[in-house]
Design a protein around this motif. Structure first.
Motif, PDB file in Angstrom:
ATOM      1  N   VAL A  20      51.019  35.675  34.993  1.00 33.20           N
ATOM      2  CA  VAL A  20      50.752  36.984  34.387  1.00 33.20           C
ATOM      3  C   VAL A  20      50.995  36.946  32.882  1.00 33.20           C
ATOM      4  CG1 VAL A  20      51.543  39.383  34.252  1.00 33.20           C
ATOM      5  CG2 VAL A  20      51.203  38.310  36.485  1.00 33.20           C
ATOM      6  N   MET A  21      52.123  36.369  32.468  1.00 38.81           N
ATOM      7  CA  MET A  21      52.449  36.295  31.043  1.00 38.81           C
ATOM      8  C   MET A  21      51.410  35.482  30.271  1.00 38.81           C
ATOM      9  SD  MET A  21      55.231  38.053  30.526  1.00 38.81           S
ATOM     10  CE  MET A  21      55.992  37.431  29.031  1.00 38.81           C
ATOM     11  N   PRO A  25      47.134  38.725  28.013  1.00 35.55           N
ATOM     12  CA  PRO A  25      46.378  39.023  26.780  1.00 35.55           C
ATOM     13  C   PRO A  25      44.864  38.881  26.966  1.00 35.55           C
ATOM     14  CG  PRO A  25      48.284  37.671  26.286  1.00 35.55           C
ATOM     15  CD  PRO A  25      48.164  37.693  27.774  1.00 35.55           C
ATOM     16  N   ALA A  26      44.438  37.818  27.664  1.00 34.86           N
ATOM     17  CA  ALA A  26      43.002  37.601  27.869  1.00 34.86           C
ATOM     18  C   ALA A  26      42.406  38.692  28.756  1.00 34.86           C
ATOM     19  CB  ALA A  26      42.773  36.228  28.498  1.00 34.86           C
ATOM     20  N   PHE A  27      43.153  39.094  29.791  1.00 31.52           N
ATOM     21  CA  PHE A  27      42.667  40.148  30.682  1.00 31.52           C
ATOM     22  C   PHE A  27      42.606  41.486  29.949  1.00 31.52           C
ATOM     23  CE2 PHE A  27      42.927  37.161  33.993  1.00 31.52           C
ATOM     24  CZ  PHE A  27      42.414  37.703  35.157  1.00 31.52           C
ATOM     25  N   ARG A  28      43.561  41.727  29.058  1.00 28.98           N
ATOM     26  CA  ARG A  28      43.559  42.964  28.282  1.00 28.98           C
ATOM     27  C   ARG A  28      42.367  43.003  27.339  1.00 28.98           C
ATOM     28  NH1 ARG A  28      44.354  47.694  28.889  1.00 28.98           N
ATOM     29  NH2 ARG A  28      46.540  47.451  29.552  1.00 28.98           N
ATOM     30  N   LYS A  30      39.498  41.555  27.804  1.00 29.32           N
ATOM     31  CA  LYS A  30      38.282  41.758  28.590  1.00 29.32           C
ATOM     32  C   LYS A  30      38.206  43.168  29.176  1.00 29.32           C
ATOM     33  CE  LYS A  30      37.765  36.932  30.053  1.00 29.32           C
ATOM     34  NZ  LYS A  30      37.782  36.009  31.222  1.00 29.32           N
ATOM     35  N   ASN A  31      39.372  43.811  29.353  1.00 30.59           N
ATOM     36  CA  ASN A  31      39.414  45.148  29.970  1.00 30.59           C
ATOM     37  C   ASN A  31      40.227  46.108  29.092  1.00 30.59           C
ATOM     38  OD1 ASN A  31      38.359  44.408  32.917  1.00 30.59           O
ATOM     39  ND2 ASN A  31      39.856  42.855  32.322  1.00 30.59           N
ATOM     40  N   PRO A  32      39.729  46.418  27.899  1.00 25.66           N
ATOM     41  CA  PRO A  32      40.493  47.254  26.957  1.00 25.66           C
ATOM     42  C   PRO A  32      40.755  48.674  27.452  1.00 25.66           C
ATOM     43  CG  PRO A  32      38.235  46.971  26.207  1.00 25.66           C
ATOM     44  CD  PRO A  32      38.416  46.033  27.350  1.00 25.66           C
ATOM     45  N   GLU A  33      39.888  49.190  28.324  1.00 21.24           N
ATOM     46  CA  GLU A  33      40.032  50.565  28.806  1.00 21.24           C
ATOM     47  C   GLU A  33      40.912  50.671  30.050  1.00 21.24           C
ATOM     48  OE1 GLU A  33      38.807  53.022  27.048  1.00 21.24           O
ATOM     49  OE2 GLU A  33      37.954  51.584  25.638  1.00 21.24           O
ATOM     50  N   ALA A  34      41.265  49.540  30.637  1.00 25.10           N
ATOM     51  CA  ALA A  34      42.038  49.550  31.887  1.00 25.10           C
ATOM     52  C   ALA A  34      43.480  49.982  31.639  1.00 25.10           C
ATOM     53  CB  ALA A  34      42.017  48.166  32.523  1.00 25.10           C
ATOM     54  N   SER A  35      44.025  50.726  32.599  1.00 24.46           N
ATOM     55  CA  SER A  35      45.437  51.118  32.509  1.00 24.46           C
ATOM     56  C   SER A  35      46.295  49.909  32.870  1.00 24.46           C
ATOM     57  CB  SER A  35      45.726  52.263  33.475  1.00 24.46           C
ATOM     58  OG  SER A  35      45.569  51.829  34.819  1.00 24.46           O
ATOM     59  N   ASN A  36      47.594  50.003  32.622  1.00 26.59           N
ATOM     60  CA  ASN A  36      48.495  48.895  32.951  1.00 26.59           C
ATOM     61  C   ASN A  36      48.466  48.583  34.444  1.00 26.59           C
ATOM     62  OD1 ASN A  36      49.390  48.412  30.335  1.00 26.59           O
ATOM     63  ND2 ASN A  36      50.990  49.970  30.479  1.00 26.59           N
ATOM     64  N   GLU A  38      45.964  49.130  36.563  1.00 27.67           N
ATOM     65  CA  GLU A  38      44.689  48.479  36.879  1.00 27.67           C
ATOM     66  C   GLU A  38      44.687  47.025  36.422  1.00 27.67           C
ATOM     67  OE1 GLU A  38      41.771  52.415  36.537  1.00 27.67           O
ATOM     68  OE2 GLU A  38      42.116  51.120  34.792  1.00 27.67           O
ATOM     69  N   LEU A  39      45.301  46.783  35.263  1.00 34.63           N
ATOM     70  CA  LEU A  39      45.351  45.424  34.730  1.00 34.63           C
ATOM     71  C   LEU A  39      46.182  44.515  35.635  1.00 34.63           C
ATOM     72  CD1 LEU A  39      44.166  44.132  32.151  1.00 34.63           C
ATOM     73  CD2 LEU A  39      46.449  44.300  31.143  1.00 34.63           C
ATOM     74  N   ILE A  40      47.312  45.030  36.110  1.00 41.06           N
ATOM     75  CA  ILE A  40      48.174  44.247  37.005  1.00 41.06           C
ATOM     76  C   ILE A  40      47.442  43.936  38.308  1.00 41.06           C
ATOM     77  CG2 ILE A  40      50.249  44.368  38.438  1.00 41.06           C
ATOM     78  CD1 ILE A  40      50.809  43.670  35.548  1.00 41.06           C
ATOM     79  N   LYS A  41      46.661  44.902  38.802  1.00 39.70           N
ATOM     80  CA  LYS A  41      45.891  44.680  40.029  1.00 39.70           C
ATOM     81  C   LYS A  41      44.874  43.558  39.836  1.00 39.70           C
ATOM     82  CE  LYS A  41      46.245  49.257  42.169  1.00 39.70           C
ATOM     83  NZ  LYS A  41      45.492  50.471  42.585  1.00 39.70           N
ATOM     84  N   LYS A  42      44.234  43.544  38.665  1.00 42.74           N
ATOM     85  CA  LYS A  42      43.257  42.494  38.370  1.00 42.74           C
ATOM     86  C   LYS A  42      43.939  41.130  38.293  1.00 42.74           C
ATOM     87  CE  LYS A  42      39.915  45.380  35.847  1.00 42.74           C
ATOM     88  NZ  LYS A  42      38.763  45.096  36.731  1.00 42.74           N
ATOM     89  N   LEU A  43      45.112  41.090  37.660  1.00 44.16           N
ATOM     90  CA  LEU A  43      45.857  39.838  37.545  1.00 44.16           C
ATOM     91  C   LEU A  43      46.335  39.356  38.915  1.00 44.16           C
ATOM     92  CD1 LEU A  43      47.848  40.717  34.318  1.00 44.16           C
ATOM     93  CD2 LEU A  43      46.424  38.675  34.585  1.00 44.16           C
ATOM     94  N   ALA A  44      46.771  40.303  39.747  1.00 45.72           N
ATOM     95  CA  ALA A  44      47.224  39.949  41.093  1.00 45.72           C
ATOM     96  C   ALA A  44      46.071  39.374  41.906  1.00 45.72           C
ATOM     97  CB  ALA A  44      47.805  41.175  41.790  1.00 45.72           C
ATOM     98  N   GLY A  45      44.886  39.975  41.750  1.00 49.46           N
ATOM     99  CA  GLY A  45      43.711  39.466  42.449  1.00 49.46           C
ATOM    100  C   GLY A  45      43.324  38.076  41.973  1.00 49.46           C
ATOM    101  N   ALA A  46      43.435  37.859  40.655  1.00 51.87           N
ATOM    102  CA  ALA A  46      43.101  36.546  40.090  1.00 51.87           C
ATOM    103  C   ALA A  46      44.082  35.482  40.583  1.00 51.87           C
ATOM    104  CB  ALA A  46      43.120  36.617  38.566  1.00 51.87           C
TER     105      ALA A  46
END
Length: 228
Positions: A20-21, A25-28, A30-36, A38-46
């Motif tokens: 995650v660490m 930054p790269a996920f943020r 790519k997804n500037p509008e995502a909430s924290n 939502e971003l964590i969910k995307k990282l967990a899926g990845a």
């Protein structure tokens, strides 16, 4: 935390948190509008889809840091006084107890345990909190508590009645839930008979005491009459 002159070592990150660490930054970007969240969910899926060979890189880094952490903790504990060591042990005990409590609550939520019945004041609080005066949640809570204390019995009655209805709802839902837990072999989650017993209402207690007193007077009267 002031227990020694040497700074206490920090626990190493898990393999997942390292991932995650490294990638946040790269996920943020790519997804500037995502909430924290939502971003964590995307990282967990990845992370879930990451090949085992790539996960192993993070796992090996964790093992290396964990070994270093063990050595640092041994050196840290070696220079503690008995009192400091006892304080450290107690702190660790509290941390473990807190984690167990969090895990237990999470499990009960997953098993669908019914929410506890609310009190009359809690219902009053939830209905009036948003409109209450105060610059902070604490100030609002204090204001509403003071208001509740000054309310007459008739003003409180609607909220107390809703609380009684909620108790019935809770008991009915708990009976169904506990029956389900027994079927699943989780009798450890079922309340004991002692917990299920309810205290007698004040009026019932008073009636019982009055009946006992009357019975006592009746016995004394009969005894006096027989003596005559």
């Amino acid at each position: 935390r002031g227990t020694s002159s040497i700074q206490r070592p920090k626990r190493p990150l898990t393999a997942y948190f390292r991932f995650v660490m490294d990638n946040r930054p790269a996920f943020r970007e790519k997804n500037p509008e995502a909430s924290n969240t939502e971003l964590i969910k995307k990282l967990a899926g990845a992370w879930k889809e990451l090949p085992a060979s790539q996960k192993q890189v993070y796992e090996e880094a964790r093992k290396t840091d964990w070994k270093r952490y063990g050595e640092q903790m041994a050196a840290y504990k070696a220079q503690l006084t008995p009192a400091q060591a006892a304080a450290l042990k107690e702190e660790r005990r509290k941390q473990l107890a807190k984690r167990r409590s969090i895990r237990a609550k999470r499990e009960l939520n997953l098993l669908g345990k019914p929410k506890r019945a609310r009190s009359g004041f809690n219902i009053f609080l939830s209905e009036n909190f948003q409109e209450s005066e105060g610059n902070s949640p604490v100030a609002k809570l204090k204001k509403l508590f003071d208001t509740w204390q000054k309310m007459s019995a008739s003003q409180k009655q609607p909220y107390l009645q809703l609380a009684e209805d909620d108790k019935i709802r809770y008991e009915n839902e708990m009976k169904s839930w506990e029956a389900k837990m027994i079927e699943l072999g989780r009798e450890d989650l079922v309340r004991s008979k002692k917990q299920k017993l309810k205290k007698k209402p004040a009026e019932t207690v008073k009636q019982t005491e009055t009946a006992k007193a009357s019975s006592g007077r009746g016995k004394k009267a009969k005894l006096k009459k027989s003596e005559e």
